[in-house]
Design a protein around this motif. Sequence first.
Motif, PDB file in Angstrom:
ATOM      1  N   GLN A 111      -0.464   1.081  -6.120  1.00 19.02           N
ATOM      2  CA  GLN A 111      -1.483   2.133  -6.087  1.00 19.02           C
ATOM      3  C   GLN A 111      -1.141   3.358  -6.943  1.00 19.02           C
ATOM      4  O   GLN A 111      -1.939   4.294  -7.029  1.00 19.02           O
ATOM      5  CB  GLN A 111      -1.796   2.541  -4.648  1.00 19.02           C
ATOM      6  CG  GLN A 111      -0.657   3.187  -3.868  1.00 19.02           C
ATOM      7  CD  GLN A 111      -1.069   3.466  -2.432  1.00 19.02           C
ATOM      8  OE1 GLN A 111      -1.603   2.616  -1.737  1.00 19.02           O
ATOM      9  NE2 GLN A 111      -0.839   4.673  -1.976  1.00 19.02           N
ATOM     10  N   ASN A 208       0.297  -6.166   6.609  1.00 21.49           N
ATOM     11  CA  ASN A 208       1.119  -5.224   5.841  1.00 21.49           C
ATOM     12  C   ASN A 208       1.877  -4.258   6.732  1.00 21.49           C
ATOM     13  O   ASN A 208       2.998  -3.845   6.405  1.00 21.49           O
ATOM     14  CB  ASN A 208       0.261  -4.477   4.825  1.00 21.49           C
ATOM     15  CG  ASN A 208       0.156  -5.238   3.520  1.00 21.49           C
ATOM     16  OD1 ASN A 208       0.557  -6.389   3.436  1.00 21.49           O
ATOM     17  ND2 ASN A 208      -0.399  -4.617   2.486  1.00 21.49           N
ATOM     18  N   ARG A 241      -2.533  -5.879  -0.513  1.00 22.76           N
ATOM     19  CA  ARG A 241      -3.140  -4.605  -0.885  1.00 22.76           C
ATOM     20  C   ARG A 241      -4.149  -4.796  -2.022  1.00 22.76           C
ATOM     21  O   ARG A 241      -5.217  -4.181  -2.030  1.00 22.76           O
ATOM     22  CB  ARG A 241      -2.056  -3.599  -1.277  1.00 22.76           C
ATOM     23  CG  ARG A 241      -2.618  -2.179  -1.482  1.00 22.76           C
ATOM     24  CD  ARG A 241      -1.527  -1.175  -1.776  1.00 22.76           C
ATOM     25  NE  ARG A 241      -0.721  -0.921  -0.611  1.00 22.76           N
ATOM     26  CZ  ARG A 241       0.582  -1.196  -0.517  1.00 22.76           C
ATOM     27  NH1 ARG A 241       1.199  -1.754  -1.525  1.00 22.76           N
ATOM     28  NH2 ARG A 241       1.248  -0.905   0.570  1.00 22.76           N
ATOM     29  N   THR A 293      -8.046   3.723  -3.817  1.00 22.99           N
ATOM     30  CA  THR A 293      -6.901   3.990  -2.952  1.00 22.99           C
ATOM     31  C   THR A 293      -7.269   4.910  -1.803  1.00 22.99           C
ATOM     32  O   THR A 293      -6.796   4.723  -0.675  1.00 22.99           O
ATOM     33  CB  THR A 293      -5.745   4.594  -3.769  1.00 22.99           C
ATOM     34  OG1 THR A 293      -5.446   3.730  -4.863  1.00 22.99           O
ATOM     35  CG2 THR A 293      -4.507   4.763  -2.916  1.00 22.99           C
ATOM     36  N   SER A 296      -8.999   2.905   0.868  1.00 16.44           N
ATOM     37  CA  SER A 296      -7.993   2.050   1.510  1.00 16.44           C
ATOM     38  C   SER A 296      -7.108   2.867   2.447  1.00 16.44           C
ATOM     39  O   SER A 296      -6.819   2.447   3.574  1.00 16.44           O
ATOM     40  CB  SER A 296      -7.130   1.355   0.454  1.00 16.44           C
ATOM     41  OG  SER A 296      -7.917   0.566  -0.406  1.00 16.44           O
TER      42      SER A 296
END
Length: 492
Positions: A111, A208, A241, A293, A296
């Motif tokens: 990211q 994750n 991700r 990002t 997320s």
Amino acid sequence: MFAIDPVTVLLSIVSILFLAHVYNKRQDKYKNFPPGPKPWPIIGNMLSIDMKRPHETFIELSKTYGPVIGVQIGLKKVVVLCGYDTLKDALINHAEQFADRAVAPIIRKSQMENGIIFSNGENWKVMRRFTLSTLRDYGMGKRTLEDKIIEEAECLVQTIKSHGGKPFDNQTIINAAVANIIVSILLSHRFEYEDPILQKLMTLVNENVKLIGAPIVKLYNSFPFLVGLLPGSHKKVCANRLQFHDFVRATFTEQRKVLDVNDQRNLVDAFLAKQQEGTPESTLYYHDDNLTTLVSNLFFAGMETTSTTLRWGLLFMIKYPNIQKKVQDEIQKVLDTAQPRVEHRKQMPYTDAVIHEILRCSDVTPGSVVRATSQDVKFRGYFIPKGTTVIPVLYTSLRDELYFEKPNEFYPEHFLDSKGNFKKNDAFIPFAIGKRICAGETLAKMELFLFFTKLLQHFTFQAPPGAVLNLTPDPGFTNTPFPHELCAISRT
């Protein structure tokens, strides 16, 4: 006799002098660094730190070295802060110096320091400002969002009732219920709990959370060039991700096609509208990578920590049925069968105290999200160079015996005065403090009160017959309960 090549000798001498110079420079840089255990070459203190529950090691180290500890993880020097007074001194009194975020290689790989959680500098300031203002615009702390939480809580109640008091695993449905709140802010959407898209997104996040706590991921963060060549869960973290990012990009690409800047429906619309302003700020910061990002980050933070805290709360109620009964008695007295609302919290000091104690004892993020010094800093007599990773151990504040009478027990009276009124406690900082305090704190507190009160209004929670209750955290990026089942006995 072998002839000695003068060039080889010269290169060897130069190499030794260079390494000695680097070592001496490093020693000078860390002169008067906080005290700690002597590190081994290359691996540092990794063998002496419980990498699954590092906060427990740090607590033991603080007994020897004090509340400001210097350790070495791999080749990296790290400062560990313990106890509320130390955390407050660093994160409030020296807020600017400790304001940066340390970005682990596993995060940077996918990211690139975009979004809000792991960004720094002006990008972080712009993204945080946008996030806070947009969360307020789309309901954080307002009646409209409260209504959505109440509706979702009712859906959760009906889903739990469908189990008829029989044992079930509550992780998926609680994750889904909480996720729907942040999704409504991000996308103006609600998923059914069985929706395969939502199931996939939750699986990616939950995987994750666990994988980031795996030993090989921690080794990757210390030695990325070496461990990166090996197979393992560190590669799965990045793959997960990227899958999540693909969903986000596809979603806002579709929203962009129907965007009406005069009728912005959610956070994604607000971000896309910023892109069209044509200002230097919109060009520099409101780009698609930041949006991907940021969404997320907010989905992860908005779902994982609140749903995990709720699940811990139900386990504590099973463990302490007398406390569960007191909460239900207060609910009966104040609400009877009426709908719980945020305004009722002031009338329900015991329930509020229990929720605070759940947050304190569950300690979902015991080490917080690590910081970094933004500049050289002199702190409590020690010198900490710019860029040093800093771990504020929130666990040591939430269990600080100077502020909590029974720090290692579940004791709601920590938040009640002698008359039974709710009282604040300065050391209660589960959302951290200072410039990096959780942007969603207000939303999380609203959700916890409304969901928790609604669930205990409708159910008494019990362990399945013969089950052994396990309150040991399953370590990962957050402290989650181990997989378990429970029974919800209807009260209505």
